[in-house]
Design an enzyme around this catalytic site. Sequence first.
Site: not given
Ligand code: LLP
Length: 463
Positions: A278, A320, A391
């Site tokens: 996150g 993560e 489009c």
């Molecule tokens: N761990 C879990 C359980 C998750 O659901 C996620 C992301 C991560 C780790 C990794 O999060 P990160 O470090 O990449 O923020 N499509 C959206 C983001 C959705 C994230 C979903 N889960 C966007 O483009 O901002």
Amino acid sequence: MSRSAHPAGPRHADVWPEGHYSAPPADVNALDPKVWAQTVTRTDTGEVSVGGIGVAALAEEFGTPAYFVDETDFRARARAWRTAFGHDADVFYAGKAFLSRAIVRWLHEEGLNLDVCSGGELTTALSAGMPADRIAFHGNNKSTEEITQAIEAGVGRIVLDSFQEIVRVAHIAQSLGTRQRVQIRVTVGVEAHTHEFIATAHEDQKFGIALADGQAAEAVRRALTLDGLELIGIHSHIGSQIFDMAGFEVAARRVVALLAAVRDEHGVELPEIDLGGGLGIAYTSDDDPREPHEIAKALGEIVTRECEAAKLRTPRISVEPGRAIVGPTAFTLYEVGTIKPLEGLRTYVSVDGGMSDNIRTALYDAEYSVALVSRTSDAEPMLVRVVGKHCESGDIVVKDAFLPSDLAPGDLIAVPATGAYCRSMASNYNHALRPPVVAVRDGEARVIVRRETEEDLLRLDVG
Ligand code: LLP
């Protein structure tokens, strides 16, 4: 999404339209290292290069639109996370941000683990040689086939997301004659300050099991009674694109409090906690992300302190990160097709891609930067909106930005920080062909995900 200041002085119009833009940059040719990958630089000729190769040569060889990943930067970021968390913790790269076999190999070589959330991601990981015990399997509705595939492969952990899944995974593991290592994902009830669609720890959303009303404690109770499960810990993920550490700290505190409650009730000290991903990255110069070592220090201190207070052994921590590793390492290269100045508004610059290769602007109101990369220009900056070729009018890549006013069809422009959630959320809308991903390193470029072809589209169309 912080930009708000209105610049002074006319450019295309006497009055600046409403928008999110900052003032025009002092130097429209400058590349802010905050948003561009490590080896991206402007050469003496004014052209931009990555990994030692100029964008014109890259466009010539690989076409546009295309994503270019700076492998050196990716590896450096992966290593920075690994080093920051040290040997008492694990870093699971979140494959949903972007996954391919080359990425899996880089992660493996740099000592990272992998978080997958579908059978497709798991197959990709295994096919590129990631050891199964270094894989965590996620998802709020894993199918029976996916659970079976994960257990048979021997994944290191499955993260359980519901009461049904606790029973389902236990049952499948038992029928396969094994005991599966699992964590329970809890929702800690913090409001992460990010877009609603990517915040995941408040109560009213689909992920995890709530701590607040005793549901999480009940989930632990049930998991501990089932022979097919070895409960190794608790998982929390509060959301994505977060800059404020406070949410992570509250989550860490509440997860440790659950460990203490579990110890008090069952006499069991769960050995692991996972605090999710996150962490935010810089999409524009206004964003100020935290560094991995700051996060590692803050989380480590909080968990240690809370565990000491509760007289618990400090659990092994895992995290993560997805976006924070891959996001800043890539840019999307586009060719300018048409330019449409709208008097009193802004200039629309159409490129040869759009919402099919970057849905984030349309979906989350995300902000991006953009630069003219095939040359420099001394022309005045003009306020632009970079749009795609799809489009619908919501097909916006960069909402508000400045490009030189002598921009012309055929110029190459690039949007930085598109490594995460762009190719992985790309679509075939309007039967667009999804762009390739090209890895660049030390003067060499190679395709790691090839461009789709019209044959690919027709192969699926079996009617
Ligand atoms: N761990 C879990 C359980 C998750 O659901 C996620 C992301 C991560 C780790 C990794 O999060 P990160 O470090 O990449 O923020 N499509 C959206 C983001 C959705 C994230 C979903 N889960 C966007 O483009 O901002």
